[in-house]
Design a protein around this motif. Structure first.
Motif, short mmCIF file in Angstrom:
data_model
loop_
_atom_site.label_atom_id
_atom_site.label_comp_id
_atom_site.label_asym_id
_atom_site.label_seq_id
_atom_site.Cartn_x
_atom_site.Cartn_y
_atom_site.Cartn_z
N MET A 39 38.71 4.12 -9.78
CA MET A 39 39.07 4.71 -8.12
C MET A 39 38.78 3.66 -6.76
SD MET A 39 35.32 6.79 -7.29
CE MET A 39 35.63 6.31 -5.49
N VAL A 40 37.97 2.80 -7.40
CA VAL A 40 37.94 1.58 -6.43
C VAL A 40 39.64 0.03 -6.57
CG1 VAL A 40 35.70 1.46 -5.72
CG2 VAL A 40 36.64 -0.08 -8.08
N CYS A 41 39.98 0.57 -7.70
CA CYS A 41 41.58 0.17 -7.62
C CYS A 41 42.59 0.37 -6.67
CB CYS A 41 42.48 -0.36 -8.87
SG CYS A 41 41.52 -0.71 -10.32
N ALA A 92 30.40 6.84 -6.73
CA ALA A 92 31.32 7.49 -6.10
C ALA A 92 30.35 8.74 -5.16
CB ALA A 92 31.18 8.87 -7.38
N CYS A 93 28.86 8.41 -4.94
CA CYS A 93 28.95 9.23 -3.66
C CYS A 93 29.23 8.66 -2.51
CB CYS A 93 26.93 9.31 -4.14
SG CYS A 93 26.29 10.11 -5.56
N THR A 94 29.32 7.32 -2.57
CA THR A 94 29.41 6.43 -1.04
C THR A 94 31.20 6.34 -0.69
OG1 THR A 94 27.48 4.49 -1.87
CG2 THR A 94 29.07 3.58 -0.03
N ALA A 95 31.99 6.57 -1.89
CA ALA A 95 33.39 6.50 -1.93
C ALA A 95 34.15 7.13 -2.12
CB ALA A 95 33.92 5.21 -2.21
N LEU A 96 33.69 8.10 -2.42
CA LEU A 96 34.61 9.28 -3.32
C LEU A 96 35.44 10.28 -1.72
CD1 LEU A 96 36.37 10.54 -5.77
CD2 LEU A 96 34.50 11.79 -6.28
N ALA A 97 34.65 10.81 -1.34
CA ALA A 97 35.17 11.49 -0.27
C ALA A 97 35.86 10.91 0.98
CB ALA A 97 33.69 11.94 0.57
N ALA A 98 35.76 9.65 0.62
CA ALA A 98 36.72 8.94 2.10
C ALA A 98 38.77 8.88 0.62
CB ALA A 98 36.56 7.63 1.89
N LEU A 99 38.41 9.20 -0.33
CA LEU A 99 39.58 9.70 -1.35
C LEU A 99 39.82 11.18 -1.68
CD1 LEU A 99 39.14 6.98 -3.54
CD2 LEU A 99 40.60 7.02 -2.33
N VAL A 100 39.33 12.07 -1.83
CA VAL A 100 39.64 13.16 -2.11
C VAL A 100 39.04 14.22 -0.64
CG1 VAL A 100 39.29 12.58 -4.74
CG2 VAL A 100 36.99 14.03 -3.76
N ASP A 156 31.77 18.92 -5.16
CA ASP A 156 32.26 19.42 -6.49
C ASP A 156 32.13 18.55 -7.05
OD1 ASP A 156 33.23 21.05 -8.50
OD2 ASP A 156 35.17 21.73 -6.76
N LEU A 157 33.28 17.38 -7.07
CA LEU A 157 32.88 16.49 -8.33
C LEU A 157 31.59 15.86 -9.18
CD1 LEU A 157 36.38 15.17 -8.18
CD2 LEU A 157 35.36 17.05 -9.23
N VAL A 158 30.92 15.27 -7.75
CA VAL A 158 29.49 14.89 -7.51
C VAL A 158 28.40 16.21 -8.29
CG1 VAL A 158 27.51 13.23 -7.48
CG2 VAL A 158 30.50 12.58 -6.61
N PHE A 159 28.13 17.16 -7.66
CA PHE A 159 27.07 17.74 -7.77
C PHE A 159 27.30 19.01 -8.84
CE2 PHE A 159 26.58 17.40 -3.39
CZ PHE A 159 25.63 16.40 -2.59
N THR A 160 29.05 19.03 -10.06
CA THR A 160 28.82 19.70 -10.95
C THR A 160 29.40 18.60 -12.12
OG1 THR A 160 31.23 20.01 -10.73
CG2 THR A 160 30.26 21.65 -9.84
N GLY A 161 29.79 17.59 -11.91
CA GLY A 161 30.03 16.60 -12.64
C GLY A 161 31.06 17.18 -14.00
N ARG A 162 31.87 18.53 -13.82
CA ARG A 162 32.43 19.03 -14.22
C ARG A 162 34.19 17.85 -14.32
NH1 ARG A 162 36.82 20.98 -11.50
NH2 ARG A 162 36.75 21.08 -8.63
N THR A 163 34.80 17.45 -16.20
CA THR A 163 35.45 17.02 -15.28
C THR A 163 37.58 17.69 -15.18
OG1 THR A 163 36.78 18.25 -17.89
CG2 THR A 163 34.75 15.82 -17.66
N PHE A 164 37.86 16.78 -14.82
CA PHE A 164 38.79 17.36 -14.65
C PHE A 164 40.28 16.70 -15.21
CE2 PHE A 164 36.98 14.55 -11.42
CZ PHE A 164 38.10 13.67 -11.21
N SER A 165 42.08 16.66 -15.02
CA SER A 165 42.62 16.27 -15.79
C SER A 165 42.87 15.25 -15.15
CB SER A 165 43.82 17.28 -15.78
OG SER A 165 44.43 17.70 -14.62
N GLY A 166 44.09 14.15 -15.06
CA GLY A 166 45.07 13.39 -14.08
C GLY A 166 45.87 13.99 -13.79
N ALA A 221 43.73 14.81 -10.75
CA ALA A 221 43.50 13.31 -10.28
C ALA A 221 44.51 12.71 -9.02
CB ALA A 221 43.20 12.03 -11.61
N ALA A 222 45.84 13.08 -9.14
CA ALA A 222 46.92 12.60 -9.31
C ALA A 222 47.32 13.61 -7.37
CB ALA A 222 47.96 12.87 -9.51
N ALA A 223 46.67 14.75 -7.70
CA ALA A 223 47.00 15.73 -6.49
C ALA A 223 46.25 16.00 -5.58
CB ALA A 223 46.49 17.56 -7.76
#
Length: 259
Positions: free
Chosen positions: A116-118, A143-151, A158-168, A171-173
């Motif tokens: 995600m930082v690439c 992710a706690c620091t930078a993920l919100a800026a992306l998604v 949702d992604l940090v607090f549930t830890g659930r997996t998701f598809s590529g 990720a693109a969407a």
């Protein structure tokens, strides 16, 4: 290739303006201390090569990376792990070359944070993404620091607090990856972007990248330092984090005590 070097955990190849770093720690490219050190050394070496303007970072078809070695999350190693991994993340964000993550298979935890930082990311639709640290009684500081800026904040929560997996494809969407393509088309899509980038001035790209992240880099430096401090001073004092790591090591379900 005009230059190639192999280490224990990664392989580095350079050909003119393009370089590739391949994670080579089978089966799932777990990021241990050795890999962190080698990745940092590779970035430092490529930084000195003025002709290189684009660097692709990828793993094998089974996985980009399953994340940071869980064994390095124990109380005696956690401080060193966070310092080494966050040092690598910060070095990657300050790296003057354009970085492109190529994601196949699993891309979890610290592996997903690395991708995600690439600057750009291309993934297969069925790649398995996620930040599952919470299931071990931990949290992902990057992710706690930078993920919100992306998604966006709600999706990141949702992604940090549930830890659930998701598809590529997800990720693109959501903005974690630029595009999702099938195995057969992924290389072609990446090459199209690389071909365009290689026509541009390496000097201009480096300066543009510095300006592009001027605000984000200040946020990341301060936010990551705070997230790391909370991890060491508060999270590592809980009984649940010790239980989560122990349960993973012993291949059993954790029994949370809430303290």
């Amino acid at each position: 290739m005009d230059s190639a070097s192999s280490m224990r955990r990664i392989a580095v190849e350079a050909h003119g303006q393009l370089a590739r770093i391949t994670l080579t720690h089978p089966p799932l490219n777990v990021i241990d201390f050795q890999m962190m050190d080698e990745l940092l050394a590779a970035l430092q070496q490529l930084e000195q090569r003025r002709e290189v303007s684009v660097v692709i970072i990828g793993g094998g078809e089974r996985g980009f990376s399953a994340g940071v070695d869980v064994a390095a999350h124990t109380p005696d190693l956690i401080r060193t792990m966070l310092q080494k991994f966050h040092g690598l993340i910060l070095a990657l964000t300050k790296f003057s070359k354009i970085t492109i993550a190529e994601v196949h298979g699993v891309c979890l935890g610290g592996g997903a944070e690395l991708a995600m930082v690439c600057d750009m990311c291309f993934t297969t639709p069925d790649a398995k993404w996620g930040f599952p640290e919470i299931t071990l009684g931990c949290y992902p500081p990057v992710a706690c620091t930078a993920l919100a800026a992306l998604v966006g904040q709600k999706r990141a929560a949702d992604l940090v607090f549930t830890g659930r997996t998701f598809s590529g494809e997800g990720a693109a969407a959501w903005g974690l990856a630029n595009e999702a393509h099938s195995e057969g088309e992924l290389q072609h899509a990446i090459q199209g972007t690389v071909d365009h980038l290689l026509k541009l001035s390496p000097a201009a790209l480096a300066v543009a990248k510095k300006a592009f992240y001027a605000w984000d880099s200040m946020h990341l430096d301060k936010g990551l330092a705070r997230a790391e401090n909370i991890y060491l001073e508060e999270l590592m004092q809980t009984e649940d984090v010790k239980e989560g790591i122990a349960a993973w090591m012993e291949k059993r379900k954790p029994v949370w005590k809430g303290k």
